[in-house]
Design an enzyme around this catalytic site. Structure first.
Site, mmCIF file in Angstrom:
data_model
loop_
_atom_site.group_PDB
_atom_site.id
_atom_site.type_symbol
_atom_site.label_atom_id
_atom_site.label_comp_id
_atom_site.label_asym_id
_atom_site.label_seq_id
_atom_site.Cartn_x
_atom_site.Cartn_y
_atom_site.Cartn_z
ATOM 1 N N GLU A 147 9.250 75.704 -35.235
ATOM 2 C CA GLU A 147 9.384 76.945 -35.985
ATOM 3 C C GLU A 147 8.954 76.729 -37.440
ATOM 4 O O GLU A 147 8.641 77.675 -38.154
ATOM 5 C CB GLU A 147 10.859 77.340 -35.934
ATOM 6 C CG GLU A 147 11.197 78.713 -36.389
ATOM 7 C CD GLU A 147 12.680 79.004 -36.095
ATOM 8 O OE1 GLU A 147 13.108 78.805 -34.949
ATOM 9 O OE2 GLU A 147 13.381 79.403 -37.019
ATOM 10 N N GLN B 16 18.978 78.489 -25.129
ATOM 11 C CA GLN B 16 17.963 78.968 -26.062
ATOM 12 C C GLN B 16 16.564 78.702 -25.521
ATOM 13 O O GLN B 16 16.238 77.578 -25.153
ATOM 14 C CB GLN B 16 18.113 78.252 -27.401
ATOM 15 C CG GLN B 16 17.037 78.645 -28.402
ATOM 16 C CD GLN B 16 17.429 78.252 -29.816
ATOM 17 O OE1 GLN B 16 17.232 77.115 -30.225
ATOM 18 N NE2 GLN B 16 18.003 79.176 -30.552
ATOM 19 N N PHE C 77 13.056 78.786 -42.506
ATOM 20 C CA PHE C 77 13.229 78.738 -41.059
ATOM 21 C C PHE C 77 13.861 80.039 -40.595
ATOM 22 O O PHE C 77 14.517 80.735 -41.372
ATOM 23 C CB PHE C 77 14.123 77.555 -40.660
ATOM 24 C CG PHE C 77 13.428 76.552 -39.781
ATOM 25 C CD1 PHE C 77 12.540 75.648 -40.327
ATOM 26 C CD2 PHE C 77 13.659 76.514 -38.417
ATOM 27 C CE1 PHE C 77 11.893 74.728 -39.524
ATOM 28 C CE2 PHE C 77 13.026 75.596 -37.606
ATOM 29 C CZ PHE C 77 12.139 74.696 -38.149
ATOM 30 N N LEU D 147 7.402 71.296 -27.632
ATOM 31 C CA LEU D 147 7.740 72.172 -28.742
ATOM 32 C C LEU D 147 6.680 72.214 -29.845
ATOM 33 O O LEU D 147 6.142 71.186 -30.245
ATOM 34 C CB LEU D 147 9.060 71.670 -29.351
ATOM 35 C CG LEU D 147 9.635 72.524 -30.468
ATOM 36 C CD1 LEU D 147 10.092 73.854 -29.928
ATOM 37 C CD2 LEU D 147 10.798 71.802 -31.127
ATOM 38 N N LEU E 165 20.273 69.625 -35.731
ATOM 39 C CA LEU E 165 20.383 68.308 -36.361
ATOM 40 C C LEU E 165 21.621 68.268 -37.252
ATOM 41 O O LEU E 165 22.299 67.245 -37.358
ATOM 42 C CB LEU E 165 19.122 67.982 -37.178
ATOM 43 C CG LEU E 165 17.844 67.681 -36.387
ATOM 44 C CD1 LEU E 165 16.725 67.226 -37.330
ATOM 45 C CD2 LEU E 165 18.082 66.625 -35.320
ATOM 46 N N HIS F 88 14.896 75.244 -24.530
ATOM 47 C CA HIS F 88 14.937 74.310 -25.644
ATOM 48 C C HIS F 88 16.312 73.738 -25.918
ATOM 49 O O HIS F 88 16.446 72.564 -26.244
ATOM 50 C CB HIS F 88 14.426 75.050 -26.887
ATOM 51 C CG HIS F 88 14.332 74.207 -28.110
ATOM 52 N ND1 HIS F 88 13.631 73.027 -28.141
ATOM 53 C CD2 HIS F 88 14.841 74.368 -29.356
ATOM 54 C CE1 HIS F 88 13.710 72.501 -29.356
ATOM 55 N NE2 HIS F 88 14.453 73.284 -30.104
ATOM 56 N N ARG G 51 15.573 82.950 -32.923
ATOM 57 C CA ARG G 51 14.755 82.559 -31.786
ATOM 58 C C ARG G 51 14.934 83.472 -30.583
ATOM 59 O O ARG G 51 13.970 83.739 -29.861
ATOM 60 C CB ARG G 51 15.079 81.117 -31.401
ATOM 61 C CG ARG G 51 14.566 80.151 -32.435
ATOM 62 C CD ARG G 51 14.965 78.739 -32.123
ATOM 63 N NE ARG G 51 14.399 77.832 -33.124
ATOM 64 C CZ ARG G 51 14.691 76.549 -33.221
ATOM 65 N NH1 ARG G 51 15.543 76.001 -32.383
ATOM 66 N NH2 ARG G 51 14.134 75.805 -34.140
ATOM 67 N N GLY H 93 25.735 57.537 -25.487
ATOM 68 C CA GLY H 93 24.600 58.276 -26.034
ATOM 69 C C GLY H 93 24.279 57.767 -27.423
ATOM 70 O O GLY H 93 25.175 57.543 -28.237
ATOM 71 N N ALA H 94 22.982 57.571 -27.696
ATOM 72 C CA ALA H 94 22.564 57.013 -28.982
ATOM 73 C C ALA H 94 21.509 57.889 -29.642
ATOM 74 O O ALA H 94 20.569 57.410 -30.252
ATOM 75 C CB ALA H 94 22.053 55.581 -28.797
ATOM 76 N N ARG I 237 21.489 79.711 -31.369
ATOM 77 C CA ARG I 237 21.478 78.742 -32.455
ATOM 78 C C ARG I 237 20.349 79.037 -33.431
ATOM 79 O O ARG I 237 19.246 79.383 -33.016
ATOM 80 C CB ARG I 237 21.291 77.331 -31.893
ATOM 81 C CG ARG I 237 21.104 76.284 -32.949
ATOM 82 C CD ARG I 237 21.120 74.878 -32.386
ATOM 83 N NE ARG I 237 19.942 74.491 -31.646
ATOM 84 C CZ ARG I 237 18.753 74.220 -32.200
ATOM 85 N NH1 ARG I 237 18.586 74.323 -33.510
ATOM 86 N NH2 ARG I 237 17.737 73.861 -31.441
ATOM 87 N N HIS J 193 13.003 78.566 -26.857
ATOM 88 C CA HIS J 193 12.270 78.503 -28.115
ATOM 89 C C HIS J 193 10.992 79.318 -27.961
ATOM 90 O O HIS J 193 10.289 79.169 -26.962
ATOM 91 C CB HIS J 193 11.948 77.050 -28.463
ATOM 92 C CG HIS J 193 11.485 76.850 -29.867
ATOM 93 N ND1 HIS J 193 10.275 77.311 -30.322
ATOM 94 C CD2 HIS J 193 12.076 76.260 -30.932
ATOM 95 C CE1 HIS J 193 10.145 76.995 -31.604
ATOM 96 N NE2 HIS J 193 11.222 76.365 -31.996
#
Lengths: 589, 241
Positions: free
Chosen positions: A255, A240, A119, A252, A404, A353, A286, A14-15, A398, A242
């Site tokens: 938010e 979740q 947020f 998306l 991130l 999401h 959320r 995974g990248a 979350r 969103h």
């Protein structure tokens, strides 16, 4: 069957954000590291992250990592592990500064520091007024992050195997992991990547739902590999939704729109969030906002001719601010709905999401498992970080911009721990040849010409069941038949037909291998959701409307053979006193 | 409310390297009112699902930010996932991105593209040790990166550039040069002189003839041609220093 073998000190699968961050850490050492990714790194789903990355820098208002920790624990509905949340929030500022130093083009304040916006769920002083903790690059923070880290990996000469698809882990006879079997998508060539350590950074699996903000590629590949290797997944009932997906599309709308001062309106033009969440309103967590939207729709208060969506108003923010801070969401709104948010509100609906659950890990991103007696152990040679992992910093819900952060902090943690281990005591482990055959058997199953079931129909029905029976609100009456339907679909999947058997860039074959993973994730979700008889965070049940800390303040574990288990929630952070469990503010009456 | 039916014809380049046959066009007819979604990518997905599972194309995000599904749509490069079907005529001709080797169908070999990208050293270089917190950058300096950092490396621009077609190994192409300028323009980067010097040969940058196809096709609305002009200006400045 003999297949080619390549040997590395470490491989990262995974990248996206987590994989690239782990790779960057390891690139600074002299170990032989490969990154295997089914797409070019810049196609990874992290690029879709818009709003930003949370860190208590205090660039706009006073902030402390302990405040961030409190919000994250509270937002998780107390299912998050407090030691992990503490580690993440404490390491957040340094992790963000590192990103800035390697070139991430953050938006800036007048004094030249990193711009921070508000947020949902992020507050001052332990639940006070909304704070500004989210560091952003306009509304393209994920894009900027992936490109910056990809670029630095190019500088570091990281070895990328782009467009290689990981099929299955290969274990040792002792229950460790010795590498992975992967396929070159372009040629169909199979290779056993043997490594002293394997890092899973394969992201989420939102494609189990019909309406999702997730990329086509988010098929839970790492999760399927974990289950087939006999290891558990944790907290898979927590997905979740969103609140603001583009209505009818699912992609998306950040938010960050509400963080910059936008708000939600129902069909009557009312700011309904004031009723459901008098304190934080549109900037509540959320799960709370998504539930409120569904309640409004069910009360007949939707907008539009069919009263089937809610409006996100931001035209009052002015063209300048939208151009400067929210250009990407304006593009999306105009591309998909021909609506310019500078002039009119955007129709939105909750969209799947993020997966709070995943592969259970410890603070070093090492994968942990549980034996039949309930004894916990680290899986030798295996790490997981990012959305595919469940460390667990998000618990049952979350907070926005903590994902991130999770990628960066735990991608880095995996890299740092691995760097030390590679120096010392991490031996190359002999693989179990029988386990290699297991990976090849799955490939062979798809090649069987006697298969007749239509996999695309199975995939569609699976996504419909998940959407209808395992969405924002759940109950036994709907979930039980939903689970049975999924199990029947899973049976059919074992006899499903591969409709293209060519070798060169066979995207159909890849989609089928992905479907195996999606189905395992869907069934895991359904089993865990049906089992958990309470409402917590994103898991809301009509038939069990309250949180039940007495019986359910614990992580659930799911194994592919049907075994279920539990793990205690960590409430012993290292540097601060634990946050005591309390009710979250939410009004549905 | 059901949409009025609309039959569209998609003429798509098919190429199977194992067949020994040259690429040829194949037509698919699809009632696009019956499919989920309003974009060209949704139509391709529907054709693959209901008519021909051997049809091959790349896709990932489906919302125009990952750059996977660049292709030539009725003669102009674009991303399938953000090209609205209602803006297309009833007949659509789809070709792989020009100027790159074809692997199969709509999939091209992206290696030459990423090789050129790497040549501009597309990463921040700063000789000074970083401070304990962030490096400061004024909003005005940060604004110089707007229109540059948004590049998604879809290759639509480079693939539409005749200068790149002629000199694919020596001319770096618009995407690589735009990304090169992204670091020249960054107030935190200290390698401007070396970056500019490396582009001074007759080919790397100088083969740009300001044809402007790059700016015309960029799905993100960026202008590589302008970035190239700014590098030229930077060269002039460096030469006068």
């Amino acid at each position: 069957m003999a297949i080619n073998q390549k040997e590395f000190d470490a491989i990262i699968i995974g990248a996206g954000g987590a994989g690239l961050r782990a790779a960057l850490q390891l690139a600074q050492s002299n170990y032989k590291v490969a990154v295997i990714s089914k797409v070019y790194p810049t196609r990874s789903h992290t690029v879709s992250a818009q709003g930003g990355i949370a860190a208590a820098l205090g660039n706009v208002v006073e902030d402390h990592w302990e405040w961030h920790m409190y919000d994250t624990v509270n937002g998780s509905d107390y299912l998050g592990d407090q030691d992990a949340i503490e580690y993440m929030c404490q390491n957040a500022p340094a992790s963000v500064y590192e990103l800035e130093h390697i070139g991430l083009p953050f938006s800036r304040l007048d004094n030249g520091k990193i711009y921070q916006r508000a947020f949902g769920g992020h507050t001052q002083n332990y639940g006070g007024e909304p704070t500004r903790r989210t560091c952003s690059a306009a509304d393209r923070t994920g894009h900027a992050m992936v490109h910056t880290m990809f670029q630095k990996n190019l500088e570091a000469k990281t070895h990328f195997y782009s467009e290689w698809y990981a099929i299955d882990l290969v274990k040792t006879a002792e229950g460790g992991v010795a590498g992975v079997v992967a396929m070159c998508i372009e040629t169909g060539e199979l290779v056993f990547f043997k490594a002293r350590a394997t890092v899973l950074a394969t992201g989420g699996a939102g494609r189990i739902y019909l309406t999702t903000s997730n990329a086509y590629i988010n098929s839970g590949d790492g999760l399927g590999m974990i289950l087939r290797a006999g290891f558990p997944l944790q907290d898979m009932e927590f997905w979740q939704f969103h609140p603001t997906g583009l209505a009818g599309v699912g992609c998306l709308i950040s938010e960050g729109v509400r963080g910059e001062g936008g708000y939600l309106l129902n069909g009557k033009g009312e700011r309904f969030m004031e009723r459901y969440s008098p304190h934080l309103k549109d900037l509540d967590c959320r799960d709370v906002v998504s539930r409120s939207i569904i309640m409004e729709l069910m009360a007949g208060n939707g907008a539009g001719p069919d009263k089937d969506y809610i409006l996100l108003k931001l035209d009052h923010l002015g063209a300048d601010l939208i151009h400067q801070r929210l250009p990407g969401i304006r593009d999306l709104s105009m591309s998909f709905l021909n609506i310019d948010p500078i002039k009119e509100p955007i129709p939105v609906l909750p969209t799947c999401h993020y997966m709070m659950g995943g592969i259970p890990t410890n603070l070093h991103a090492q994968v942990v498992t549980q034996d039949a007696a309930g004894q916990e152990r680290v899986v030798p040679g295996l790490y997981a970080a990012g959305e595919c992992a469940c460390v667990s910093v998000h618990g049952a819900n979350r907070l926005g911009t903590n994902s991130l952060l999770d990628l960066i902090v735990f991608g880095r943690a995996a890299g740092m721990h691995l760097q030390e281990r590679l120096k010392s005591d991490l031996p190359a482990m002999a693989h179990d040849p029988a386990d290699l055959e297991r990976a090849l058997a799955r490939l062979a199953r798809w090649e069987n010409p006697a298969n007749t079931e239509d996999p695309t129909a199975i995939r569609r029905e699976m996504r419909e069941v998940m959407q209808a029976q395992f969405g924002v609100f759940r109950d036994e009456k709907h979930m039980r038949p939903g689970l049975e339907k999924l199990q029947a679909l899973n049976q059919r999947l074992q006899r499903a037909q591969l409709k293209d058997r060519s070798q060169i860039f066979n995207t159909t074959r890849i989609e089928m291998l992905e479907l195996d993973n999606l189905m395992d994730v869907a069934v895991a979700t359904a089993v865990c959701a049906t089992q958990r008889q309470e409402s917590r965070g994103a898991h809301s049940r009509y038939d069990y409307p309250h949180r039940d800390d007495q019986n359910w303040l614990k992580h659930s574990l799911y194994f592919l053979d049907g075994r279920l288990g539990f793990r205690p929630v960590n409430q012993t952070p290292k540097y601060v006193p634990p946050f005591r469990i309390k009710e979250r503010e939410e009004t549905y009456e | 409310m059901s949409k009025p039916s609309r039959n569209m014809t998609f003429s798509i380049c098919r190429f199977d390297p194992d067949s020994g046959k040259p690429p040829q066009m194949q037509e698919f007819v699809l009632d696009v009112s019956k499919i989920k979604g309003a974009m060209l990518l949704n139509a391709l997905e529907a054709i693959k699902e209901s008519q021909d599972p051997t049809l091959k194309f790349r896709r990932s995000c489906g919302e125009g930010v990952c750059g996977s599904d660049g292709m030539n749509i009725n003669g102009k490069n674009g991303l399938a996932c953000i090209t609205q079907l209602h803006q297309l005529p009833d007949r659509v001709v789809l070709q792989p991105l020009p100027g790159f080797p074809i692997i199969c169908d709509l999939i091209v070999d992206m290696k030459p593209f990423f090789d050129q990208y790497e040549k501009v050293k597309p990463y921040l270089q700063n000789k000074n040790p970083p401070p304990p917190t962030e490096r400061l950058q004024s909003p005005q300096d940060r604004a110089k990166l707007d229109g540059l950092y948004e590049c998604i490396l879809c290759a639509c621009c480079t693939s539409s550039c005749p200068s790149y077609w002629w000199n694919p190994e020596q001319f770096l192409g618009p995407a690589a040069l735009l990304n090169g300028y992204r670091f020249i323009a960054d107030s935190r980067d200290t390698a401007t002189a070396e970056r500019v010097k490396r582009l001074e040969d007759r080919y790397s940058l100088m083969r740009c003839r300001t044809i402007m196809n790059c700016a015309d096709v960029c799905p993100k609305g960026l202008n590589p041609s302008e970035a190239i002009a700014k590098i030229r200006r930077e060269m002039l400045r460096e030469s006068l220093d």
